[in-house]
Structure formats: C-alpha cells, structure tokens
Design an enzyme around this catalytic site. Structure first.
Site, PDB file in Angstrom:
ATOM      1  N   SER A 103       0.872  -1.177   0.000  1.00 37.10           N
ATOM      2  CA  SER A 103       0.000   0.000   0.000  1.00 37.10           C
ATOM      3  C   SER A 103       0.908   1.225   0.000  1.00 37.10           C
ATOM      4  CB  SER A 103      -0.903   0.009   1.238  1.00 37.10           C
ATOM      5  OG  SER A 103      -1.813  -1.060   1.192  1.00 37.10           O
ATOM      6  N   LYS A 178      -7.197   1.793  -2.824  1.00 41.05           N
ATOM      7  CA  LYS A 178      -6.780   1.384  -1.480  1.00 41.05           C
ATOM      8  C   LYS A 178      -6.830   2.551  -0.499  1.00 41.05           C
ATOM      9  CE  LYS A 178      -5.325  -0.967   1.980  1.00 41.05           C
ATOM     10  NZ  LYS A 178      -4.130  -1.806   2.069  1.00 41.05           N
ATOM     11  N   LYS A 246      -0.017   5.445   8.380  1.00 41.78           N
ATOM     12  CA  LYS A 246       0.702   5.612   7.120  1.00 41.78           C
ATOM     13  C   LYS A 246      -0.254   5.703   5.939  1.00 41.78           C
ATOM     14  CE  LYS A 246       1.919   2.208   4.777  1.00 41.78           C
ATOM     15  NZ  LYS A 246       1.439   1.417   3.601  1.00 41.78           N
TER      16      LYS A 246
END
Length: 304
Positions: A103, A178, A246
C-alpha cells in the site's frame, strides 16, 4: 483458475514476507506455483522454504522470474527494492511483470510503472484489503491498477491470494482505491469508537447498544468486528496503528495533490499520531476507542 493455467517457465518471485506477505506466499505455494522468495529476515525465508518455496537468495534471484510480487511497508521501501543498487529492475527481463501489492503512494506508483515500461517490464499495482485473516485464508480483496491484458495474464496468481480481484483502471488506480478504502475504514472505526464511548459515558450497556445498531442502518463490518474488539478490550494488532496512520498519510498526500479536502481523515490521522506518540503504534487500529475513553475520563491516560 489454477496454477496450471498460468504460462511460466521461471516461476514467480516474491519479495516481502511480513505479516501479510508470508501468508500470501504460502497460498501461492499451496496453489502449485513455483515460488522463489526473498526477505531481509532470514527466519521468514526459512519458514517459506519449509512450506515448499525456493530461497531466491537475493533480489536478483527473485527477479529471475516471469512475474515478481512485492509486498513491502511503504513507498520508499518499494522504490529501493525496485530501483536501488542491485534492485529488481536491474535484473528483470523485458516481457516480465511486477505486481506491487504493497500500500503505497498512487502518484509514486504511476512514476514507477512508467520507468518500468521504458525497460519493457509490465506493472500492476494490486494493494489488498482483508487483513492477515484474509491473507491466511486466501480471501483478500485485491484492487488492481494497470493494463487489463496484463491483469488477465496474472489473474491466476492473484486468484490464489484473493477472493475478489477487481480491475479499477490504469496505473495507480489500484492504489487510489486502497487509500479510499482506508479513509472509509478509519472513519467507520472512529464512528464505532465514538458511539460505544458515548454509551458507556451515559451508563448504558455498550454491548446492547452494539447489538441494536447491528440490526439497523448503522450496521457495518467495523461495528461488527471492531466493535466487539472494543467491548472485549482486545487491541492486539490485526492491522497496526502505524500502518493505518501511514495509509491515511498517503490519502492526505493524494488529496493535497488533487485539491481534494479530506477533513475527517486529517483529524483521525492525528489521533493515530497520538496513539503512536504514546507508545501504542503496534496496537490494532480499533484502539482509537482507547483515546476516546481516556478523553472521556473512562480510563486513565495511557492505560492500554
């Protein structure tokens, strides 16, 4: 689809055997793929060799494959593994393909794909959702960006790791999907945490509140799974705070680059920052409830 329907003479390389990657790689071995694995953690490599994988020995060894998968923590890690000294790009052959299942930044992904294309290497960005449970059972949701023909060539590989493989669009589209997923997840977790904290503060049984909400319009996977975690006080990591933080950072960077305001995401990213700063970066992302309970006086600060 099975491994027998994937045309390969050199097999599949897999780089990154962390919590997710190790489980995903095992499913590829179980599906019958010849798998060559590499990780900086020797124990992780040995565990996969015991499952039937081959030790690639180096990035170059993993690159000597028809398709190479990367599953790494963040954008700089992916860039270093692909383009760093003795990286994958220096050893992959024209006509081969890289599937990045990490990701990372959608913007960086587009640049990576363009650079690989100059060398005749195809790329799919294919981040996943479903947590380590989905990785273990091979039921991940896989969001794919890149050339559709390349996806069809690689679909048997992805199908061994995921229940749903969705083509979202061109290069970077999988990563955009995502970060959208992570925005929705984080906001849902915050909503669950606020609802259950309010119930507790009012002296009402939060378990009964959760059960009632699950029967109505507020029903969600977050309320079902994370709501129970909150009630149990079980914040052992499924998806760690540091990773959720993150991913929200990536969403905010993408929003900034496209002039898209994400005010709720910005607030929740700061709350995850507080958890990290107070020594709780490795707790589950549902631990947002801890902060709300602390701020509400329901538990002592730092009592995780």
């Amino acid at each position: 689809m099975t491994a027998s329907k994937f045309s390969s003479t050199k097999g599949v390389g897999f780089v990154g055997l962390g919590v997710m990657g190790r489980r995903m790689a095992i499913n590829l071995v179980k599906a019958g793929f010849r798998l060559k694995v590499h990780d900086i953690d020797r124990v992780s490599v040995d565990s996969l060799v015991a499952e039937g994988a081959e030790d690639a020995g180096s990035l170059a060894g993993a690159a000597d494959s028809d398709v190479v998968i990367t599953m790494l923590p963040d954008t700089p890690d992916v860039e270093a593994v692909i383009f760093g000294s003795d990286g994958l790009a220096s050893a992959m052959a024209p006509g081969s393909a890289l599937i990045d299942m990490s990701s990372i930044s959608p913007i960086a992904t587009r640049t990576i794909a363009a650079r690989l294309a100059e060398q005749g290497i195809g790329m799919l960005d294919a981040p996943v959702s479903g947590g380590f449970q989905g990785a273990e059972t091979g039921t991940l949701s896989i969001m794919v960006g890149g050339d559709e023909e390349l996806l069809e060539r690689c679909r048997p590989i992805l199908a061994a790791m995921g229940k749903t493989v969705s083509h979202i669009g061109g290069a970077g589209a999988g990563q955009v999907c995502k970060v959208c997923n992570q925005v929705a997840v984080a906001i849902n977790i915050q909503a669950v945490a606020e609802s259950l904290t309010l119930a507790k503060k009012c002296g009402v049984d939060p378990q009964k509140v959760r059960e009632a909400l699950l029967g109505g319009f507020a029903r969600s996977t977050a309320l079902d799974l994370h709501g129970q975690r909150v009630l149990d006080g079980n914040f052992a990591a499924g998806f760690r705070v540091t990773l959720q933080r993150k991913d929200l950072k990536l969403a905010l960077e993408t929003g900034s680059a496209t002039d898209t305001p994400l005010p709720a995401s910005a607030l929740i990213q700061q709350l995850y920052g507080i958890l990290s700063a107070t020594g709780r970066a490795d707790l589950d992302n549902s631990s947002l409830a801890l902060l709300l309970e602390e701020m509400s006086g329901l538990r002592a600060g730092g009592d995780g």
